[in-house]
Write a protein that holds these residues in place. Structure first.
Motif, PDB file in Angstrom:
ATOM      1  N   TYR A  74      -5.826   7.887  -5.905  1.00 60.27           N
ATOM      2  CA  TYR A  74      -6.625   8.612  -6.895  1.00 60.27           C
ATOM      3  C   TYR A  74      -7.938   9.041  -6.231  1.00 60.27           C
ATOM      4  CZ  TYR A  74      -3.181   6.180  -9.759  1.00 60.27           C
ATOM      5  OH  TYR A  74      -2.007   5.691 -10.261  1.00 60.27           O
ATOM      6  N   ASP A  75      -9.075   8.702  -6.829  1.00 59.07           N
ATOM      7  CA  ASP A  75     -10.367   9.057  -6.236  1.00 59.07           C
ATOM      8  C   ASP A  75     -10.992   7.866  -5.533  1.00 59.07           C
ATOM      9  OD1 ASP A  75     -10.848   7.558  -8.481  1.00 59.07           O
ATOM     10  OD2 ASP A  75     -12.447   8.831  -9.274  1.00 59.07           O
ATOM     11  N   VAL A  76     -10.159   6.915  -5.133  1.00 57.22           N
ATOM     12  CA  VAL A  76     -10.637   5.688  -4.487  1.00 57.22           C
ATOM     13  C   VAL A  76     -10.243   5.679  -3.021  1.00 57.22           C
ATOM     14  CG1 VAL A  76     -10.442   3.166  -4.416  1.00 57.22           C
ATOM     15  CG2 VAL A  76     -10.568   4.356  -6.619  1.00 57.22           C
ATOM     16  N   ALA A 102      -4.825   2.061 -15.480  1.00 61.01           N
ATOM     17  CA  ALA A 102      -5.723   3.022 -16.133  1.00 61.01           C
ATOM     18  C   ALA A 102      -5.223   4.449 -15.977  1.00 61.01           C
ATOM     19  CB  ALA A 102      -7.133   2.887 -15.559  1.00 61.01           C
ATOM     20  N   HIS A 103      -4.383   4.693 -14.957  1.00 61.78           N
ATOM     21  CA  HIS A 103      -3.808   6.019 -14.745  1.00 61.78           C
ATOM     22  C   HIS A 103      -2.387   6.110 -15.292  1.00 61.78           C
ATOM     23  CE1 HIS A 103      -7.226   6.500 -11.984  1.00 61.78           C
ATOM     24  NE2 HIS A 103      -7.010   7.796 -12.088  1.00 61.78           N
ATOM     25  N   TYR A 148       0.820  -1.218   0.000  1.00 59.10           N
ATOM     26  CA  TYR A 148       0.000   0.000   0.000  1.00 59.10           C
ATOM     27  C   TYR A 148       0.853   1.267   0.000  1.00 59.10           C
ATOM     28  CZ  TYR A 148      -4.220  -2.761   0.583  1.00 59.10           C
ATOM     29  OH  TYR A 148      -5.250  -3.641   0.374  1.00 59.10           O
ATOM     30  N   ILE A 149       2.003   1.247   0.680  1.00 60.14           N
ATOM     31  CA  ILE A 149       2.859   2.436   0.687  1.00 60.14           C
ATOM     32  C   ILE A 149       3.313   2.756  -0.727  1.00 60.14           C
ATOM     33  CG2 ILE A 149       5.098   3.337   1.430  1.00 60.14           C
ATOM     34  CD1 ILE A 149       4.732   1.784   4.055  1.00 60.14           C
ATOM     35  N   GLY A 150       3.780   1.737  -1.449  1.00 63.70           N
ATOM     36  CA  GLY A 150       4.241   1.945  -2.813  1.00 63.70           C
ATOM     37  C   GLY A 150       3.127   2.384  -3.738  1.00 63.70           C
ATOM     38  N   LEU A 151       1.954   1.792  -3.596  1.00 64.72           N
ATOM     39  CA  LEU A 151       0.833   2.142  -4.459  1.00 64.72           C
ATOM     40  C   LEU A 151       0.355   3.570  -4.201  1.00 64.72           C
ATOM     41  CD1 LEU A 151      -1.184  -1.196  -4.350  1.00 64.72           C
ATOM     42  CD2 LEU A 151       0.118  -0.296  -6.281  1.00 64.72           C
ATOM     43  N   GLU A 152       0.332   4.000  -2.948  1.00 59.24           N
ATOM     44  CA  GLU A 152      -0.071   5.373  -2.643  1.00 59.24           C
ATOM     45  C   GLU A 152       0.917   6.374  -3.235  1.00 59.24           C
ATOM     46  OE1 GLU A 152      -0.527   5.582   1.567  1.00 59.24           O
ATOM     47  OE2 GLU A 152      -2.408   4.458   1.589  1.00 59.24           O
ATOM     48  N   ALA A 153       2.209   6.062  -3.115  1.00 54.95           N
ATOM     49  CA  ALA A 153       3.207   6.954  -3.700  1.00 54.95           C
ATOM     50  C   ALA A 153       3.053   7.014  -5.212  1.00 54.95           C
ATOM     51  CB  ALA A 153       4.615   6.473  -3.326  1.00 54.95           C
ATOM     52  N   ALA A 172       2.225  10.443  -7.505  1.00 52.13           N
ATOM     53  CA  ALA A 172       3.141  10.839  -8.574  1.00 52.13           C
ATOM     54  C   ALA A 172       2.432  10.873  -9.923  1.00 52.13           C
ATOM     55  CB  ALA A 172       4.324   9.873  -8.620  1.00 52.13           C
ATOM     56  N   ALA A 173       1.593   9.868 -10.185  1.00 47.52           N
ATOM     57  CA  ALA A 173       0.875   9.832 -11.461  1.00 47.52           C
ATOM     58  C   ALA A 173      -0.083  11.011 -11.579  1.00 47.52           C
ATOM     59  CB  ALA A 173       0.120   8.506 -11.588  1.00 47.52           C
ATOM     60  N   LYS A 174      -0.748  11.368 -10.470  1.00 54.46           N
ATOM     61  CA  LYS A 174      -1.647  12.520 -10.485  1.00 54.46           C
ATOM     62  C   LYS A 174      -0.890  13.809 -10.773  1.00 54.46           C
ATOM     63  CE  LYS A 174      -4.844  13.068  -7.376  1.00 54.46           C
ATOM     64  NZ  LYS A 174      -5.552  13.123  -6.078  1.00 54.46           N
ATOM     65  N   SER A 175       0.395  13.828 -10.419  1.00 52.31           N
ATOM     66  CA  SER A 175       1.210  15.021 -10.627  1.00 52.31           C
ATOM     67  C   SER A 175       1.835  15.075 -12.017  1.00 52.31           C
ATOM     68  CB  SER A 175       2.318  15.081  -9.567  1.00 52.31           C
ATOM     69  OG  SER A 175       1.756  15.139  -8.275  1.00 52.31           O
TER      70      SER A 175
END
Length: 403
Positions: free
Chosen positions: A324-326, A198-199, A154-159, A163-166
């Protein structure tokens, strides 16, 4: 009057000292932390704070004035190097010695680091655990830069999500067969794999890291299959380990962390422990719960027992992750599950229900707070609805509570 020292100024330490004063403790209280800032929230570090949506003062759990106002001595930028149990003293790195009557260890956990031999000490190879880590990462967080995430928890996925949102190009590698291998079912892993792809996040599973590349700064990674991945910055999201060094040196019993009884006492009756560093008995096993809510609840229970409550702490495991929005909300512990039941929610919402035989163990709910709350209530009550009822979207969640 008895002097209480709390080592570790994170969520658990802050909750413990505040609770002592709330419960009427009149003796001196000292809270010692290695970081230079007051106790702060960690979850926003890899989300709102990293994105620039939250300023540093809003991270603080309480205004710095709170501690002085409540006669709590807050020692920031101070590192405890040893505990003398016989003399009941702790020694700081500058040689100062403080005497205690009661000691609480809320030392938390350390991020696991990539080995130096494979480039883990290169500049630009970061963890995502502290305020300093987030501050170091922020300048890289812009379109055109690339991020390598090592570890699919989860730590890696949140990071990766931030980053992808940025606008960064993100590649995540996971040595195990799939992401979330230790903490979630294949169904949950597949759901998040699809979300990230998807992102635009590249996810490479079942492929280890041979070494990081670069001399004065990380520039990429050589993977076990021979591929090279370029990056401007890398984050090691390979888990955390309980901070037990002081406890071990002092001769306290360790077992998956600092071993405590149900009331938070260690093998030394004058020393207590709470939060990520502490393990406790739970349903026939010894567990550590790495969550904000447990840090608060366990610390407050320890404070109560320091004041003579003599009450067992009964954990109610729940966790969350924002990507993301989840919003992922998890109730219970899925250890020992043998099947997973999928329940569709409204729109794209979904929940996965973990069973061992006919017993409900845990629920992962993605953007489905009603499913999460229903599962949480059922698990805490020790009730297990029939799996076919859970799987049937025609069965109202409310009905599961009354079945």
């Amino acid at each position: 009057m008895a002097h209480t020292i709390v080592i570790g100024a994170g969520q658990a330490g802050a909750a413990l000292v505040a609770r002592l004063r709330t419960r009427g403790e009149e003796g001196p209280i000292t809270l010692i932390g290695e970081e230079l800032v007051p106790p702060y929230q960690r979850p926003p570090l890899s989300k709102a704070y990293l994105l620039g949506e939250m300023e540093q003062p809003r991270l603080f759990l309480r205004p710095e004035s709170f501690y002085a106002d409540h006669d709590i001595t807050l020692r920031t930028g101070a590192r405890v190097t040893g505990i003398d149990r016989a003399a009941r003293t702790v020694t700081l790195s500058d040689g100062e010695t403080l005497a205690y009557d009661r000691l609480a260890l809320t030392t938390g956990s350390h991020p696991r680091r990539l080995p130096e031999a494979i480039g883990g000490d290169l500049p630009g190879v970061l963890a995502m655990r502290t305020l300093a880590d987030a501050d170091e990462m922020r300048p890289y967080l812009r379109p055109g830069n690339s991020l390598l995430v090592v570890g699919g928890g989860y730590i890696g996925l949140e990071a990766a999500a931030v980053a992808a949102k940025s606008g960064m190009k993100v590649t995540l590698i996971e040595a195990a067969a799939r992401i979330l291998g230790r903490v979630a079912a294949p169904e949950t892993a597949a759901w998040f794999r699809d979300l990230h792809r998807a992102h635009g996040v590249g996810i490479i599973e079942n492929t280890g890291l041979t070494r990081l590349l670069g001399e004065e700064h990380v520039t990429g990674a050589l993977l076990a299959d021979g591929r090279e991945v370029a990056c401007d910055v890398a984050i090691a999201g390979i888990g955390i380990a309980p901070a037990t060094e002081l406890a071990e040196a002092a001769g306290l019993t360790l077992d998956n962390g600092i071993a405590t009884d149900l009331r938070g006492q260690t093998s030394d009756p004058a020393i207590w422990a709470a939060g990520d560093c502490a393990s406790l008995p739970y349903r026939g096993q010894r567990i550590r719960l790495e969550s904000v809510q447990n840090a608060i609840d366990q610390a407050e229970a320890v404070a109560d027992n320091m004041m003579g409550a003599e009450a067992d702490y009964v954990p109610k495991p729940w966790f969350w992750s924002d990507q993301y929005d989840v919003k992922l909300q998890i109730a219970g512990l899925n250890t020992g599950y043998d099947r997973v039941v999928t329940r569709p929610g409204e729109g794209a919402a979904v929940s996965f229900w973990y069973y061992c035989g006919d017993t409900l163990l845990a629920v992962d709910a993605m953007n489905d707070p009603r499913a999460y709350m229903t599962g949480k209530r059922l698990i805490e009550a020790g009730r297990s609805p029939a799996a076919d009822q859970v799987a049937d979207p025609a069965t109202a969640l409310k009905a599961l509570l009354t079945a």
